[in-house]
Design an enzyme around this catalytic site. Structure first.
Site, PDB file in Angstrom:
ATOM      1  N   GLY A  10       0.697  -1.173  -0.510  1.00 38.87           N
ATOM      2  CA  GLY A  10      -0.081  -0.316   0.108  1.00 38.87           C
ATOM      3  C   GLY A  10       0.908   1.272  -0.221  1.00 38.87           C
ATOM      4  O   GLY A  10       1.896   1.699  -0.245  1.00 38.87           O
ATOM      5  N   LEU A  12       1.647   3.491   2.734  1.00 37.65           N
ATOM      6  CA  LEU A  12       2.397   3.575   3.615  1.00 37.65           C
ATOM      7  C   LEU A  12       2.847   3.031   3.581  1.00 37.65           C
ATOM      8  O   LEU A  12       4.118   3.213   3.877  1.00 37.65           O
ATOM      9  CB  LEU A  12       1.424   3.529   5.096  1.00 37.65           C
ATOM     10  CG  LEU A  12       2.489   3.484   5.744  1.00 37.65           C
ATOM     11  CD1 LEU A  12       3.489   4.590   6.525  1.00 37.65           C
ATOM     12  CD2 LEU A  12       1.840   3.477   7.371  1.00 37.65           C
ATOM     13  N   ASP A  34      -3.410 -12.701   3.575  1.00 38.63           N
ATOM     14  CA  ASP A  34      -5.341 -12.312   3.158  1.00 38.63           C
ATOM     15  C   ASP A  34      -5.602 -12.367   4.805  1.00 38.63           C
ATOM     16  O   ASP A  34      -5.812 -13.280   5.098  1.00 38.63           O
ATOM     17  CB  ASP A  34      -5.980 -12.997   2.843  1.00 38.63           C
ATOM     18  CG  ASP A  34      -7.192 -12.460   2.663  1.00 38.63           C
ATOM     19  OD1 ASP A  34      -7.465 -11.488   2.742  1.00 38.63           O
ATOM     20  OD2 ASP A  34      -8.325 -12.483   1.356  1.00 38.63           O
ATOM     21  N   TYR A  59      -9.050  -1.963   4.488  1.00 37.89           N
ATOM     22  CA  TYR A  59      -9.457  -1.007   3.342  1.00 37.89           C
ATOM     23  C   TYR A  59      -9.780   0.235   4.009  1.00 37.89           C
ATOM     24  O   TYR A  59     -11.007   0.562   3.926  1.00 37.89           O
ATOM     25  CB  TYR A  59     -11.385  -2.285   3.576  1.00 37.89           C
ATOM     26  CG  TYR A  59     -12.293  -2.110   2.453  1.00 37.89           C
ATOM     27  CD1 TYR A  59     -11.907  -1.845   1.584  1.00 37.89           C
ATOM     28  CD2 TYR A  59     -13.695  -2.072   3.004  1.00 37.89           C
ATOM     29  CE1 TYR A  59     -12.629  -1.198   0.012  1.00 37.89           C
ATOM     30  CE2 TYR A  59     -14.618  -2.057   1.833  1.00 37.89           C
ATOM     31  CZ  TYR A  59     -14.614  -1.397   0.684  1.00 37.89           C
ATOM     32  OH  TYR A  59     -14.665  -1.156  -0.527  1.00 37.89           O
ATOM     33  N   TYR A 123     -16.012   3.453   7.814  1.00 40.06           N
ATOM     34  CA  TYR A 123     -14.450   3.773   7.841  1.00 40.06           C
ATOM     35  C   TYR A 123     -14.530   3.609   9.514  1.00 40.06           C
ATOM     36  O   TYR A 123     -13.537   2.901   9.813  1.00 40.06           O
ATOM     37  CB  TYR A 123     -13.773   3.827   6.466  1.00 40.06           C
ATOM     38  CG  TYR A 123     -12.517   3.917   7.192  1.00 40.06           C
ATOM     39  CD1 TYR A 123     -11.879   3.285   6.402  1.00 40.06           C
ATOM     40  CD2 TYR A 123     -12.059   5.370   7.415  1.00 40.06           C
ATOM     41  CE1 TYR A 123     -10.292   3.428   6.199  1.00 40.06           C
ATOM     42  CE2 TYR A 123     -10.625   5.280   7.364  1.00 40.06           C
ATOM     43  CZ  TYR A 123      -9.849   4.893   6.810  1.00 40.06           C
ATOM     44  OH  TYR A 123      -8.785   4.271   6.960  1.00 40.06           O
ATOM     45  N   LYS A 127     -12.819   1.456  12.170  1.00 42.05           N
ATOM     46  CA  LYS A 127     -10.319   1.778  13.086  1.00 42.05           C
ATOM     47  C   LYS A 127     -11.539   1.659  14.116  1.00 42.05           C
ATOM     48  O   LYS A 127     -10.502   1.513  14.976  1.00 42.05           O
ATOM     49  CB  LYS A 127     -10.645   2.406  11.979  1.00 42.05           C
ATOM     50  CG  LYS A 127      -9.721   2.860  10.801  1.00 42.05           C
ATOM     51  CD  LYS A 127      -8.880   1.482  10.305  1.00 42.05           C
ATOM     52  CE  LYS A 127      -7.795   1.189   9.208  1.00 42.05           C
ATOM     53  NZ  LYS A 127      -7.048   0.952   9.634  1.00 42.05           N
ATOM     54  N   TRP A 148      -4.805  12.221   6.539  1.00 41.24           N
ATOM     55  CA  TRP A 148      -4.710  12.236   5.446  1.00 41.24           C
ATOM     56  C   TRP A 148      -2.853  12.274   4.579  1.00 41.24           C
ATOM     57  O   TRP A 148      -2.633  13.233   4.361  1.00 41.24           O
ATOM     58  CB  TRP A 148      -4.443  14.676   5.288  1.00 41.24           C
ATOM     59  CG  TRP A 148      -5.438  14.711   5.721  1.00 41.24           C
ATOM     60  CD1 TRP A 148      -7.202  14.222   6.809  1.00 41.24           C
ATOM     61  CD2 TRP A 148      -6.365  16.128   5.719  1.00 41.24           C
ATOM     62  NE1 TRP A 148      -7.982  14.767   6.611  1.00 41.24           N
ATOM     63  CE2 TRP A 148      -7.945  16.326   5.676  1.00 41.24           C
ATOM     64  CE3 TRP A 148      -5.547  17.439   4.987  1.00 41.24           C
ATOM     65  CZ2 TRP A 148      -8.505  17.333   5.640  1.00 41.24           C
ATOM     66  CZ3 TRP A 148      -6.559  18.353   4.840  1.00 41.24           C
ATOM     67  CH2 TRP A 148      -7.893  19.140   5.483  1.00 41.24           C
TER      68      TRP A 148
HETATM   69  N1  LIG Z   1      -4.567   6.716   3.246  1.00 36.44           N
HETATM   70  C1  LIG Z   1      -5.047   7.953   4.640  1.00 36.44           C
HETATM   71  O1  LIG Z   1      -5.149   8.712   4.310  1.00 36.44           O
HETATM   72  C2  LIG Z   1      -4.848   7.082   6.052  1.00 36.44           C
HETATM   73  C3  LIG Z   1      -5.758   8.212   6.600  1.00 36.44           C
HETATM   74  C4  LIG Z   1      -5.396   7.263   8.200  1.00 36.44           C
HETATM   75  C5  LIG Z   1      -5.154   6.197   8.795  1.00 36.44           C
HETATM   76  N2  LIG Z   1      -4.809   5.322   7.537  1.00 36.44           N
HETATM   77  C6  LIG Z   1      -4.943   3.841   7.633  1.00 36.44           C
HETATM   78  O2  LIG Z   1      -3.731   3.867   7.398  1.00 36.44           O
HETATM   79  C7  LIG Z   1      -2.745   2.293   7.021  1.00 36.44           C
HETATM   80  C8  LIG Z   1      -2.092   2.161   5.807  1.00 36.44           C
HETATM   81  O3  LIG Z   1      -2.905   3.031   4.515  1.00 36.44           O
HETATM   82  P1  LIG Z   1      -2.769   3.134   3.162  1.00 36.44           P
HETATM   83  O4  LIG Z   1      -3.560   4.535   2.476  1.00 36.44           O
HETATM   84  O5  LIG Z   1      -1.633   3.011   3.064  1.00 36.44           O
HETATM   85  O6  LIG Z   1      -2.984   3.009   1.797  1.00 36.44           O
HETATM   86  P2  LIG Z   1      -4.094   1.711   0.635  1.00 36.44           P
HETATM   87  O7  LIG Z   1      -2.761   1.945   0.254  1.00 36.44           O
HETATM   88  O8  LIG Z   1      -5.296   1.527   0.959  1.00 36.44           O
HETATM   89  O9  LIG Z   1      -2.892   0.031   0.844  1.00 36.44           O
HETATM   90  C9  LIG Z   1      -3.910  -0.743   1.921  1.00 36.44           C
HETATM   91  C10 LIG Z   1      -2.999  -2.032   1.955  1.00 36.44           C
HETATM   92  O10 LIG Z   1      -3.843  -3.039   2.778  1.00 36.44           O
HETATM   93  C11 LIG Z   1      -3.878  -4.623   1.648  1.00 36.44           C
HETATM   94  N3  LIG Z   1      -4.766  -4.809   1.747  1.00 36.44           N
HETATM   95  C12 LIG Z   1      -6.042  -4.645   1.808  1.00 36.44           C
HETATM   96  N4  LIG Z   1      -7.149  -6.174   2.159  1.00 36.44           N
HETATM   97  C13 LIG Z   1      -6.510  -6.833   2.810  1.00 36.44           C
HETATM   98  C14 LIG Z   1      -6.580  -8.292   3.556  1.00 36.44           C
HETATM   99  N5  LIG Z   1      -7.607  -8.414   3.067  1.00 36.44           N
HETATM  100  N6  LIG Z   1      -5.357  -8.913   3.472  1.00 36.44           N
HETATM  101  C15 LIG Z   1      -4.414  -8.307   3.672  1.00 36.44           C
HETATM  102  N7  LIG Z   1      -3.581  -7.443   2.881  1.00 36.44           N
HETATM  103  C16 LIG Z   1      -4.795  -6.521   2.142  1.00 36.44           C
HETATM  104  C17 LIG Z   1      -3.248  -3.650   0.939  1.00 36.44           C
HETATM  105  O11 LIG Z   1      -2.655  -5.304   0.585  1.00 36.44           O
HETATM  106  P3  LIG Z   1      -2.975  -5.589  -1.262  1.00 36.44           P
HETATM  107  O12 LIG Z   1      -2.581  -4.169  -1.989  1.00 36.44           O
HETATM  108  O13 LIG Z   1      -1.490  -6.739  -1.594  1.00 36.44           O
HETATM  109  O14 LIG Z   1      -4.025  -5.867  -1.985  1.00 36.44           O
HETATM  110  C18 LIG Z   1      -1.780  -3.131   1.165  1.00 36.44           C
HETATM  111  O15 LIG Z   1      -1.631  -3.264   1.175  1.00 36.44           O
HETATM  112  C19 LIG Z   1      -4.215   1.699   6.790  1.00 36.44           C
HETATM  113  O16 LIG Z   1      -4.549   1.248   7.971  1.00 36.44           O
HETATM  114  C20 LIG Z   1      -5.017   3.407   6.601  1.00 36.44           C
HETATM  115  O17 LIG Z   1      -6.466   2.739   7.794  1.00 36.44           O
HETATM  116  C21 LIG Z   1      -4.582   5.600   6.238  1.00 36.44           C
END
Ligand SMILES: NC(=O)c1ccc[n+]([C@@H]2O[C@H](COP(=O)([O-])OP(=O)(O)OC[C@H]3O[C@@H](n4cnc5c(N)ncnc54)[C@H](OP(=O)(O)O)[C@@H]3O)[C@@H](O)[C@H]2O)c1
Length: 278
Positions: A10, A12, A34, A59, A123, A127, A148
């Protein structure tokens, strides 16, 4: 130290894998494990035997979660519990990524870690429930709430704005939602520091300072040298399936005990723009 990143594919996870040098790091995407599958999670964790697990898998489609709430809770809450159970069995430590969406956005000053959760979206609920369940399974785990998130290697707000600014003379951007942009590189460095410092409990990890989406977009367009005009609009004009918190600024105080100081979001944005060029 041996670290295992779940969600390494992902936004991060990619930055974290790149930034984490000096320790043994195993990065896994959903094809490797998974988190919906508790026995597979156990099997992988037993095999890797990490000292720390960073759980960045989720997700993350906030609007998608509204129409697929079963999946949101299955991945974000139950999947997280599967990882915590597996960590507990082998005595590994866990750092779980959570979100500003656990709050309702009604504050007028920065949210502290102990403020009451009151999520307004599916969502956010998934969390918030994950946080509570993880603290019950592994009371010593570390919950890092961020917000963000932006960075290279995935969809994010600055990337969208830059693509739009390249083709449009005007951009309408929401002015009445305030938060803290967070660069994946800076968040990664903080996470590594937290693990090395044996962090536990809830921490808030964002870049320093705060802004509205409008102010963020204006800074992006200005720094990238585009001529597009960024216009402030109200969120009613940009209705989306999931409600967004009006104010989700997270207080940085919880990082003080670890000696972690986050750069400002403006500084982070400039480094992101440089990284994006390469
Ligand atoms: N983006 C934001 O603005 C934000 C804000 C606050 C908190 N966060 C949190 O920060 C963390 C990282 O966010 P991100 O934006 O880097 O997320 P992201 O880019 O959407 O990536 C999601 C990751 O989760 C994996 N994943 C999804 N479903 C899965 C499953 N069933 N089993 C195993 N792996 C699974 C995906 O794997 P594949 O790609 O291999 O499918 C990917 O590596 C998350 O916990 C998110 O909730 C994000």
């Amino acid at each position: 130290m041996k670290a295992m990143i779940v969600g390494a594919t992902g936004l991060l996870g990619k930055a974290l894998t790149r930034e984490w040098v000096g320790d043994e790091v195993v990065g896994l995407g959903s094809k490797d494990v998974d988190i919906l599958d508790a026995s597979k999670v156990r099997e992988v964790v037993d095999k890797v035997r990490p000292d720390w697990i960073v759980l960045a898998a989720a997700y993350t489609d906030v609007d998608g979660c509204e129409s697929h709430s079963d999946l949101a809770f299955a991945v974000n809450r139950d999947g997280a519990v599967h990882v915590a159970d597996a960590a507990k069995r082998i005595g590994a430590k866990l750092l779980f990524l959570s979100s500003d969406y656990v709050f309702d956005g009604k504050n007028t000053s920065p949210y502290e870690t102990q403020d009451r959760r009151n999520p307004q979206s599916v969502y956010g609920r998934s969390k918030a429930e994950a946080e509570m369940r993880l603290l019950a399974v592994l009371p010593e785990c570390c919950i890092a709430r961020t917000s963000w998130l932006f960075g290279t290697g995935g969809k994010c707000f600055p990337d969208t704005i830059l693509k739009l600014a390249a083709s449009r003379p005007t951009l309408d951007v929401v002015k009445d939602q305030r938060g803290c942009p967070t660069y994946s590189v800076d968040l990664s460095r903080a996470i590594i520091g937290l693990c090395r410092n044996q962090a536990s409990g809830i921490v808030h990890v964002t870049n320093a300072g705060n802004c509205s989406w409008f102010e963020f977009a204006r800074e992006i367009v200005k720094n990238a040298g585009f001529a597009s005009e960024v216009r402030p609009v109200g969120s009613q004009q940009m209705a989306r399936p999931a409600p967004r918190p009006a104010y989700s600024v997270l207080s940085p105080k919880s990082l003080n005990p670890y000696g972690i100081v986050m750069p400002t979001w403006q500084d982070a944005l400039q480094r992101y723009l440089q990284e994006r060029k390469h």
